[in-house]
Design an enzyme around this catalytic site. Structure first.
Site, PDB file in Angstrom:
ATOM      1  N   SER A  20       0.972  -1.256  -0.132  1.00 45.64           N
ATOM      2  CA  SER A  20      -0.118  -0.184   0.049  1.00 45.64           C
ATOM      3  C   SER A  20       0.782   1.145   0.037  1.00 45.64           C
ATOM      4  O   SER A  20       1.929   1.252   0.725  1.00 45.64           O
ATOM      5  CB  SER A  20      -0.802   0.043   1.222  1.00 45.64           C
ATOM      6  OG  SER A  20      -1.765  -0.919   1.254  1.00 45.64           O
ATOM      7  N   ASP A  64     -14.204   2.053   8.988  1.00 50.27           N
ATOM      8  CA  ASP A  64     -14.511   2.143   7.497  1.00 50.27           C
ATOM      9  C   ASP A  64     -15.284   3.370   7.257  1.00 50.27           C
ATOM     10  O   ASP A  64     -16.104   4.036   8.028  1.00 50.27           O
ATOM     11  CB  ASP A  64     -15.770   1.213   7.500  1.00 50.27           C
ATOM     12  CG  ASP A  64     -16.410   0.822   6.168  1.00 50.27           C
ATOM     13  OD1 ASP A  64     -16.387   1.845   5.600  1.00 50.27           O
ATOM     14  OD2 ASP A  64     -17.180  -0.010   5.971  1.00 50.27           O
ATOM     15  N   VAL A  65     -14.687   4.173   6.206  1.00 50.37           N
ATOM     16  CA  VAL A  65     -15.005   5.524   5.743  1.00 50.37           C
ATOM     17  C   VAL A  65     -16.320   5.746   5.600  1.00 50.37           C
ATOM     18  O   VAL A  65     -16.838   6.961   5.167  1.00 50.37           O
ATOM     19  CB  VAL A  65     -13.886   6.231   5.056  1.00 50.37           C
ATOM     20  CG1 VAL A  65     -12.560   6.278   5.563  1.00 50.37           C
ATOM     21  CG2 VAL A  65     -13.852   5.499   3.583  1.00 50.37           C
ATOM     22  N   ILE A  92      -7.120   6.159   0.326  1.00 53.24           N
ATOM     23  CA  ILE A  92      -8.198   5.316   0.213  1.00 53.24           C
ATOM     24  C   ILE A  92      -9.142   5.535  -1.116  1.00 53.24           C
ATOM     25  O   ILE A  92      -9.258   6.705  -1.567  1.00 53.24           O
ATOM     26  CB  ILE A  92      -9.367   5.471   1.226  1.00 53.24           C
ATOM     27  CG1 ILE A  92      -8.764   4.672   2.755  1.00 53.24           C
ATOM     28  CG2 ILE A  92     -10.850   5.094   1.098  1.00 53.24           C
ATOM     29  CD1 ILE A  92      -9.492   5.262   3.857  1.00 53.24           C
ATOM     30  N   ALA A  95     -13.820   1.203  -6.448  1.00 57.49           N
ATOM     31  CA  ALA A  95     -14.817   1.246  -7.313  1.00 57.49           C
ATOM     32  C   ALA A  95     -15.094  -0.118  -7.800  1.00 57.49           C
ATOM     33  O   ALA A  95     -13.907  -0.978  -7.509  1.00 57.49           O
ATOM     34  CB  ALA A  95     -14.264   1.963  -8.516  1.00 57.49           C
ATOM     35  N   TYR A 155      -9.763   3.509 -16.410  1.00 59.95           N
ATOM     36  CA  TYR A 155      -9.775   4.327 -15.153  1.00 59.95           C
ATOM     37  C   TYR A 155     -11.092   4.751 -14.620  1.00 59.95           C
ATOM     38  O   TYR A 155     -11.626   4.864 -13.653  1.00 59.95           O
ATOM     39  CB  TYR A 155      -8.607   5.295 -14.995  1.00 59.95           C
ATOM     40  CG  TYR A 155      -8.195   5.775 -13.646  1.00 59.95           C
ATOM     41  CD1 TYR A 155      -7.829   4.624 -12.505  1.00 59.95           C
ATOM     42  CD2 TYR A 155      -8.641   6.866 -13.050  1.00 59.95           C
ATOM     43  CE1 TYR A 155      -7.366   4.875 -11.513  1.00 59.95           C
ATOM     44  CE2 TYR A 155      -8.195   7.097 -11.797  1.00 59.95           C
ATOM     45  CZ  TYR A 155      -7.679   6.200 -10.931  1.00 59.95           C
ATOM     46  OH  TYR A 155      -7.191   6.558  -9.807  1.00 59.95           O
ATOM     47  N   LYS A 162     -11.796  10.997  -8.755  1.00 61.10           N
ATOM     48  CA  LYS A 162     -10.553  11.652  -8.232  1.00 61.10           C
ATOM     49  C   LYS A 162     -10.674  13.009  -8.842  1.00 61.10           C
ATOM     50  O   LYS A 162     -10.083  13.940  -8.042  1.00 61.10           O
ATOM     51  CB  LYS A 162      -9.286  11.104  -9.004  1.00 61.10           C
ATOM     52  CG  LYS A 162      -8.895   9.470  -8.613  1.00 61.10           C
ATOM     53  CD  LYS A 162      -8.379   9.506  -7.185  1.00 61.10           C
ATOM     54  CE  LYS A 162      -7.645   8.379  -7.011  1.00 61.10           C
ATOM     55  NZ  LYS A 162      -7.714   8.200  -5.493  1.00 61.10           N
ATOM     56  N   THR A 193      -0.227  -2.033  -6.656  1.00 63.88           N
ATOM     57  CA  THR A 193      -0.782  -2.148  -5.390  1.00 63.88           C
ATOM     58  C   THR A 193      -2.025  -2.974  -5.574  1.00 63.88           C
ATOM     59  O   THR A 193      -2.568  -3.634  -6.770  1.00 63.88           O
ATOM     60  CB  THR A 193      -1.173  -1.170  -4.725  1.00 63.88           C
ATOM     61  OG1 THR A 193      -2.266  -0.402  -5.498  1.00 63.88           O
ATOM     62  CG2 THR A 193       0.139  -0.058  -4.658  1.00 63.88           C
ATOM     63  N   SER A 195      -5.294  -2.179  -5.129  1.00 59.84           N
ATOM     64  CA  SER A 195      -6.023  -1.513  -5.827  1.00 59.84           C
ATOM     65  C   SER A 195      -5.716  -1.304  -7.445  1.00 59.84           C
ATOM     66  O   SER A 195      -6.895  -1.627  -8.159  1.00 59.84           O
ATOM     67  CB  SER A 195      -6.116   0.058  -5.059  1.00 59.84           C
ATOM     68  OG  SER A 195      -6.676   0.034  -3.998  1.00 59.84           O
TER      69      SER A 195
HETATM   70  P1  NAP Z   1      -4.423  -0.253  -1.462  1.00 61.16           P
HETATM   71  O1  NAP Z   1      -3.268  -0.725  -0.990  1.00 61.16           O
HETATM   72  O2  NAP Z   1      -5.290  -1.070  -1.935  1.00 61.16           O
HETATM   73  O3  NAP Z   1      -5.082   0.815  -0.683  1.00 61.16           O
HETATM   74  C1  NAP Z   1      -6.425   1.277  -0.812  1.00 61.16           C
HETATM   75  C2  NAP Z   1      -7.076   1.294   0.548  1.00 61.16           C
HETATM   76  O4  NAP Z   1      -8.383   1.806   0.515  1.00 61.16           O
HETATM   77  C3  NAP Z   1      -7.049  -0.154   1.203  1.00 61.16           C
HETATM   78  O5  NAP Z   1      -6.491   0.051   2.641  1.00 61.16           O
HETATM   79  C4  NAP Z   1      -8.502  -0.124   1.497  1.00 61.16           C
HETATM   80  O6  NAP Z   1      -8.776  -0.913   2.562  1.00 61.16           O
HETATM   81  C5  NAP Z   1      -9.061   1.126   1.770  1.00 61.16           C
HETATM   82  N1  NAP Z   1     -10.600   1.316   1.584  1.00 61.16           N
HETATM   83  C6  NAP Z   1     -11.253   0.759   0.457  1.00 61.16           C
HETATM   84  N2  NAP Z   1     -12.569   1.261   1.020  1.00 61.16           N
HETATM   85  C7  NAP Z   1     -12.456   1.637   2.365  1.00 61.16           C
HETATM   86  C8  NAP Z   1     -13.591   1.990   3.134  1.00 61.16           C
HETATM   87  N3  NAP Z   1     -14.597   1.998   2.751  1.00 61.16           N
HETATM   88  N4  NAP Z   1     -13.143   2.319   4.421  1.00 61.16           N
HETATM   89  C9  NAP Z   1     -11.947   2.427   4.721  1.00 61.16           C
HETATM   90  N5  NAP Z   1     -10.587   2.204   4.105  1.00 61.16           N
HETATM   91  C10 NAP Z   1     -11.340   1.813   2.725  1.00 61.16           C
HETATM   92  O7  NAP Z   1      -3.952   0.547  -2.973  1.00 61.16           O
HETATM   93  P2  NAP Z   1      -3.151   2.017  -3.232  1.00 61.16           P
HETATM   94  O8  NAP Z   1      -2.741   1.866  -4.530  1.00 61.16           O
HETATM   95  O9  NAP Z   1      -1.972   1.929  -2.054  1.00 61.16           O
HETATM   96  O10 NAP Z   1      -4.063   3.093  -2.858  1.00 61.16           O
HETATM   97  C11 NAP Z   1      -4.140   4.020  -2.021  1.00 61.16           C
HETATM   98  C12 NAP Z   1      -4.742   5.497  -2.601  1.00 61.16           C
HETATM   99  O11 NAP Z   1      -3.360   5.812  -3.683  1.00 61.16           O
HETATM  100  C13 NAP Z   1      -5.814   5.320  -3.185  1.00 61.16           C
HETATM  101  O12 NAP Z   1      -6.551   6.708  -3.180  1.00 61.16           O
HETATM  102  C14 NAP Z   1      -5.582   5.140  -4.806  1.00 61.16           C
HETATM  103  O13 NAP Z   1      -6.340   5.690  -5.895  1.00 61.16           O
HETATM  104  C15 NAP Z   1      -4.140   6.127  -4.809  1.00 61.16           C
HETATM  105  N6  NAP Z   1      -3.385   6.067  -5.926  1.00 61.16           N
HETATM  106  C16 NAP Z   1      -2.711   4.985  -6.425  1.00 61.16           C
HETATM  107  C17 NAP Z   1      -1.953   4.544  -7.430  1.00 61.16           C
HETATM  108  C18 NAP Z   1      -1.452   3.542  -7.750  1.00 61.16           C
HETATM  109  O14 NAP Z   1      -1.082   3.272  -9.103  1.00 61.16           O
HETATM  110  N7  NAP Z   1      -1.393   2.284  -7.053  1.00 61.16           N
HETATM  111  C19 NAP Z   1      -1.855   5.637  -8.091  1.00 61.16           C
HETATM  112  C20 NAP Z   1      -2.125   6.978  -7.771  1.00 61.16           C
HETATM  113  C21 NAP Z   1      -3.090   7.223  -6.818  1.00 61.16           C
HETATM  114  P3  NAP Z   1      -9.375  -2.673   2.162  1.00 61.16           P
HETATM  115  O15 NAP Z   1      -8.071  -3.291   1.723  1.00 61.16           O
HETATM  116  O16 NAP Z   1      -9.682  -3.115   3.699  1.00 61.16           O
HETATM  117  O17 NAP Z   1     -10.474  -2.631   1.403  1.00 61.16           O
END
Ligand code: NAP
Length: 255
Positions: A20, A64-65, A92, A95, A155, A162, A193, A195
């Site tokens: 993450s 849980d948000v 967080i 989708a 996306y 976003k 990751t 997500s």
């Molecule tokens: P990640 O490790 O899957 O993190 C996403 C987090 O969101 C998880 O901890 C997930 O928890 C949490 N989440 C989802 N629904 C939730 C809820 N209702 N309440 C509380 N937590 C919740 O993936 P990540 O890539 O690090 O994503 C983190 C952020 O970075 C996101 O906003 C993503 O869009 C952004 N981002 C990612 C990238 C990329 O390429 N990876 C690029 C730009 C921006 P659970 O696992 O328990 O569901």
């Protein structure tokens, strides 16, 4: 270890596992001597987050948000423990997978609302609840992606969420600025990751970035994390309402 965040307490939402972005941020904050509070969503994630937080000497609490009572309970728990907050990291997004697997025009009403609730509105709810604990001012940070301003294949609804998230950053920065609370986003380049794996053909996005970005490579989570340290630190005391790109420069390219 240095001391950029010494004496500060950071609340970090969105650590699911070692990959993450929020975990990389938590590691960098710890390196800079911040006190950490991490959250987990539901019992399913509890054990993993417990193990990771033990490495960081962090406290963990559930949140849980999508549930206002859980956001309120989290802040109440911190208030009762006499914790002041100096930084909040909102990392967080969610989708429905089917909405990332069909044309955007076929996004369902429920899927659209769900993506916006979890990925954009939650920042507003968390900022509102955290602000009273940020008695010495502070920094709220969220994670965005280029899909907010450009069309990125597959996306889809997440890009629209976003866009709402980035607009929310500006309105929150305006609301909370008089309390010396800064609100910013990091727009990170694509990183593998959990997500990200939900986005169809994600590896071709990584290939395209490595080929076309000015730095000719992808983004490291540690680079995102070091920028988060900057935004949470007093070095960024004049920075609010911004979307800062940490993407090897990819977003400047046209052809
Ligand atoms: P990640 O490790 O899957 O993190 C996403 C987090 O969101 C998880 O901890 C997930 O928890 C949490 N989440 C989802 N629904 C939730 C809820 N209702 N309440 C509380 N937590 C919740 O993936 P990540 O890539 O690090 O994503 C983190 C952020 O970075 C996101 O906003 C993503 O869009 C952004 N981002 C990612 C990238 C990329 O390429 N990876 C690029 C730009 C921006 P659970 O696992 O328990 O569901």
């Amino acid at each position: 270890m240095s001391d950029l965040l010494n004496g500060k307490t950071a609340l970090i939402l969105g650590v699911a596992n070692r990959w993450s972005l929020a975990f990389a941020i938590a590691q960098a904050f710890r390196r800079e001597n911040a006190e950490l509070v991490l959250t987990y969503q539901g019992e399913r994630q509890r054990q993993t987050v417990e193990e990771l937080s033990a490495e960081l000497g962090a406290t963990i609490l559930p949140c849980d948000v999508t549930v206002d009572a859980e956001i309120g309970g989290l802040m109440e728990e911190l208030r009762r423990a006499g914790r002041r907050l100096d930084a909040v990291v909102h990392s967080i997004a969610f989708a429905n997978r089917e909405d990332l697997n069909r044309p955007f025009s076929e996004t369902s009403r429920a899927g659209f609302l769900m993506a916006h609730e979890v990925s954009a509105y939650s920042l507003v709810a968390v900022a509102r609840a955290a602000a009273p604990l940020m008695t010495a001012g502070g920094s709220i940070l969220t994670l965005s992606y280029l899909g907010a301003i450009r069309v990125i294949p597959n996306y889809n609804v997440m890009g629209v969420a976003k866009a709402a998230l980035e607009a929310s950053v500006r309105y929150l920065a305006s609301d909370l600025g008089p309390s010396n609370i800064r609100v910013n986003a990091i727009s990170a380049g694509p990183v593998k990751t959990t997500s990200a794996r939900g986005i169809r053909d994600f590896s071709s996005i990584l290939d395209e970035v490595a080929r076309r970005a000015p730095l000719r490579r992808n983004t490291e989570p540690a680079e995102v994390a070091d920028t988060a340290v900057f935004l949470a630190s007093d070095l960024a005391r004049g920075v609010t309402g911004n979307v800062l790109y940490v993407d090897a420069g990819f977003q400047i390219m046209g052809m």
